[in-house]
Design an enzyme around this catalytic site. Structure first.
Site, mmCIF file in Angstrom:
data_model
loop_
_atom_site.group_PDB
_atom_site.id
_atom_site.type_symbol
_atom_site.label_atom_id
_atom_site.label_comp_id
_atom_site.label_asym_id
_atom_site.label_seq_id
_atom_site.Cartn_x
_atom_site.Cartn_y
_atom_site.Cartn_z
ATOM 1 C CB CYS A 75 -1.399 0.002 0.738
ATOM 2 S SG CYS A 75 -1.657 1.714 1.270
ATOM 3 C CD GLU A 83 15.272 12.242 2.807
ATOM 4 O OE1 GLU A 83 15.675 12.366 1.632
ATOM 5 O OE2 GLU A 83 14.153 10.538 2.979
ATOM 6 C CB CYS A 115 10.185 14.085 -0.971
ATOM 7 S SG CYS A 115 9.270 12.928 0.584
#
Length: 164
Positions: A75, A83, A115
């Protein structure tokens, strides 16, 4: 933290929070060891779907290192980035103030940057700590959290007695 990294971080009587005299930067040999630790953490990545390994090594102000790797899930949105994994490990051990983080991947021609979710997660713990995105050969750039997430929203923006 390894004795080798702690010894390098402390140096010849230099306080580990200060780096070399007249500088608040982390000494280069400590950064190099932190990058090596992030590359080691990358080897433990669980990424059967993307095959994109990421490792992170987080340095606290007292020179303890927490390593994390990405962990994917069938999922997809339940996976966790390297991080955030490293920061969560540190927080679970009582640390909430960080000095630096190095991030490693298998990218050869570009640096690996955190990100957006990781940038916001980093922001929770301050704006001025060091971030070292790397390439697979260990070359790196130095940034701080405020450069990764300018004009950010953080804990200081919340009213301390806000009601719901």
């Amino acid at each position: 933290m390894s004795a080798e990294l702690e010894k390098k971080a402390v140096g010849d009587g230099v306080h580990p929070d200060q780096g070399p005299p007249g500088s608040s930067e982390t000494p280069q040999e400590v950064v190099d060891q932190l990058i090596r630790s992030s590359m080691e953490a990358k080897t433990h990545a669980y990424c059967p779907y993307s095959n994109f390994r990421v490792g992170a090594a987080l340095l606290t102000h007292d020179n303890k290192v927490f390593k994390g790797c990405n962990v994917e899930n069938a999922c997809y949105n339940l996976g966790v980035c390297a991080e955030r994994n490293a920061m969560a490990k540190a927080v679970s051990e009582g640390y909430k103030s960080f000095r630096a983080i190095a991030i490693a991947s298998d990218l050869n021609d570009q640096f690996i940057y955190p990100c957006g979710g990781c940038r916001q997660f980093m922001r929770e713990f301050g704006l001025s700590w060091e971030v070292y995105p790397t390439k697979s050969d260990g070359t790196h750039v130095k940034m701080d959290v405020s450069q990764l997430l300018p004009n950010s929203f953080g804990p200081d923006d919340l009213h301390p007695h806000a009601t719901q």
